[in-house]
Scaffold this active site. Structure first.
Site, PDB file in Angstrom:
ATOM      1  N   ASN A 192      -2.264 -16.463 -46.619  1.00  0.00           N
ATOM      2  CA  ASN A 192      -3.517 -16.496 -47.373  1.00  0.00           C
ATOM      3  C   ASN A 192      -3.584 -17.798 -48.170  1.00  0.00           C
ATOM      4  O   ASN A 192      -2.574 -18.321 -48.642  1.00  0.00           O
ATOM      5  CB  ASN A 192      -3.706 -15.255 -48.248  1.00  0.00           C
ATOM      6  CG  ASN A 192      -2.585 -15.000 -49.229  1.00  0.00           C
ATOM      7  OD1 ASN A 192      -1.451 -15.376 -49.025  1.00  0.00           O
ATOM      8  ND2 ASN A 192      -2.916 -14.333 -50.320  1.00  0.00           N
ATOM      9  N   GLU A 199      -5.969 -19.399 -51.175  1.00  0.00           N
ATOM     10  CA  GLU A 199      -7.032 -19.115 -52.150  1.00  0.00           C
ATOM     11  C   GLU A 199      -7.647 -20.403 -52.679  1.00  0.00           C
ATOM     12  O   GLU A 199      -7.124 -21.501 -52.467  1.00  0.00           O
ATOM     13  CB  GLU A 199      -6.459 -18.233 -53.268  1.00  0.00           C
ATOM     14  CG  GLU A 199      -5.996 -16.892 -52.706  1.00  0.00           C
ATOM     15  CD  GLU A 199      -5.520 -15.906 -53.763  1.00  0.00           C
ATOM     16  OE1 GLU A 199      -5.343 -16.293 -54.931  1.00  0.00           O
ATOM     17  OE2 GLU A 199      -5.314 -14.737 -53.393  1.00  0.00           O
ATOM     18  N   CYS A 217      -7.786 -15.028 -45.695  1.00  0.00           N
ATOM     19  CA  CYS A 217      -6.613 -14.168 -45.522  1.00  0.00           C
ATOM     20  C   CYS A 217      -5.618 -14.777 -44.541  1.00  0.00           C
ATOM     21  O   CYS A 217      -5.966 -15.608 -43.694  1.00  0.00           O
ATOM     22  CB  CYS A 217      -7.037 -12.807 -44.973  1.00  0.00           C
ATOM     23  SG  CYS A 217      -8.080 -11.842 -46.071  1.00  0.00           S
ATOM     24  N   GLU A 255      -4.153 -13.343 -41.985  1.00  0.00           N
ATOM     25  CA  GLU A 255      -4.396 -12.996 -40.577  1.00  0.00           C
ATOM     26  C   GLU A 255      -5.380 -13.969 -39.931  1.00  0.00           C
ATOM     27  O   GLU A 255      -5.182 -14.442 -38.815  1.00  0.00           O
ATOM     28  CB  GLU A 255      -4.990 -11.586 -40.459  1.00  0.00           C
ATOM     29  CG  GLU A 255      -4.139 -10.494 -41.037  1.00  0.00           C
ATOM     30  CD  GLU A 255      -4.511 -10.201 -42.472  1.00  0.00           C
ATOM     31  OE1 GLU A 255      -4.524 -11.132 -43.310  1.00  0.00           O
ATOM     32  OE2 GLU A 255      -4.787  -9.030 -42.774  1.00  0.00           O
ATOM     33  N   CYS A 273      -8.045  -6.552 -44.224  1.00  0.00           N
ATOM     34  CA  CYS A 273      -9.413  -6.309 -44.696  1.00  0.00           C
ATOM     35  C   CYS A 273     -10.344  -6.163 -43.492  1.00  0.00           C
ATOM     36  O   CYS A 273      -9.984  -6.487 -42.349  1.00  0.00           O
ATOM     37  CB  CYS A 273      -9.871  -7.444 -45.607  1.00  0.00           C
ATOM     38  SG  CYS A 273     -10.307  -8.967 -44.736  1.00  0.00           S
ATOM     39  N   CYS A 300     -11.001  -9.370 -41.417  1.00  0.00           N
ATOM     40  CA  CYS A 300      -9.898  -9.731 -40.513  1.00  0.00           C
ATOM     41  C   CYS A 300      -9.864  -8.808 -39.307  1.00  0.00           C
ATOM     42  O   CYS A 300      -9.588  -9.246 -38.182  1.00  0.00           O
ATOM     43  CB  CYS A 300      -8.564  -9.691 -41.244  1.00  0.00           C
ATOM     44  SG  CYS A 300      -8.345 -11.089 -42.371  1.00  0.00           S
TER      45      CYS A 300
HETATM   46  N1  THU Z   1      -5.158 -10.842 -48.159  1.00  0.00           N
HETATM   47  C1  THU Z   1      -4.670 -11.233 -46.953  1.00  0.00           C
HETATM   48  O1  THU Z   1      -4.314 -12.397 -46.766  1.00  0.00           O
HETATM   49  N2  THU Z   1      -4.587 -10.311 -45.966  1.00  0.00           N
HETATM   50  C2  THU Z   1      -4.838  -8.989 -46.125  1.00  0.00           C
HETATM   51  O2  THU Z   1      -4.683  -8.227 -45.192  1.00  0.00           O
HETATM   52  C3  THU Z   1      -5.295  -8.486 -47.417  1.00  0.00           C
HETATM   53  C4  THU Z   1      -5.631  -9.505 -48.430  1.00  0.00           C
HETATM   54  C5  THU Z   1      -5.202 -11.818 -49.232  1.00  0.00           C
HETATM   55  C6  THU Z   1      -6.559 -12.253 -49.673  1.00  0.00           C
HETATM   56  C7  THU Z   1      -6.267 -12.715 -51.090  1.00  0.00           C
HETATM   57  O3  THU Z   1      -5.771 -14.031 -51.064  1.00  0.00           O
HETATM   58  C8  THU Z   1      -5.158 -11.796 -51.558  1.00  0.00           C
HETATM   59  O4  THU Z   1      -4.578 -11.271 -50.368  1.00  0.00           O
HETATM   60  C9  THU Z   1      -5.616 -10.669 -52.456  1.00  0.00           C
HETATM   61  O5  THU Z   1      -6.636  -9.964 -51.896  1.00  0.00           O
END
Ligand code: THU
Length: 159
Positions: free
Chosen positions: A62, A64, A73, A75, A112, A115
């Site tokens: 991930n 940000e 994310c 994935e 999510c 994804c």
């Molecule tokens: N996130 C992912 O990378 N994958 C997931 O399956 C769930 C959420 C990340 C998005 C964000 O950077 C952090 O986790 C919190 O939601």
């Protein structure tokens, strides 16, 4: 009127050591990938790894951003990296790990909705099932196809 049920079958393991070798390798790649997670806002660090048809493993984390919606994310990072670098090689499996402050949650972090929809697209592009491995520290769930984590999957076109 009929009441219908959707049943989903998946395998559950209690640790990565129990997994078949290829699945364990992919989980280990996701754990390694998570070290490069950039999550200064949520502090929730996620790593993903996809295995292509020729065995190549592509990692993702991930990422940000100050402008929150610009983050992405783990994935999708992994799948889009694979799509960009190896456009003709299909994705056969994806493993995911995540947790706060570079830990791994006991129960698997689950993808999510966005994804899951992108997984559905890559599975459609591949024309065969994409295995999804959600790995927690105390439970690992293995689904044999994206449909199992996205019932009533949306597809608009045949291609
Ligand atoms: N996130 C992912 O990378 N994958 C997931 O399956 C769930 C959420 C990340 C998005 C964000 O950077 C952090 O986790 C919190 O939601």
């Amino acid at each position: 009127m009929d009441t219908k049920e959707i049943k989903i079958a998946y395998r559950e393991y209690t640790c990565a050591a129990e997994l078949p070798e290829k699945e364990r390798e992919l989980v280990e790649a996701a754990i390694e990938a998570a070290k490069a997670s950039y999550a200064p806002y949520s502090d929730f660090n996620v790593g993903a790894a996809v295995r292509l048809e020729d065995g190549t493993i592509v990692p993702g984390t991930n990422q940000e951003n100050d402008a929150f919606p610009s983050g992405i994310c783990a994935e999708r990072t992994a799948m889009y990296a694979a799509g960009a670098r190896y456009p003709d090689k299909s994705i056969r499996a994806l493993a995911l790990v995540g947790g706060p402050h570079h830990t791994i949650c006991d129960t698997p972090a689950t993808p999510c909705g966005a994804c899951r929809q992108v997984m559905a697209q890559f599975q459609k592009k591949a024309g065969r099932p994409m295995q999804i491995i959600l790995a927690g520290a105390k439970k690992i769930w293995v689904f044999e196809k994206v449909d199992d984590i996205l019932p009533l999957i949306f597809t608009s076109l045949d291609k």
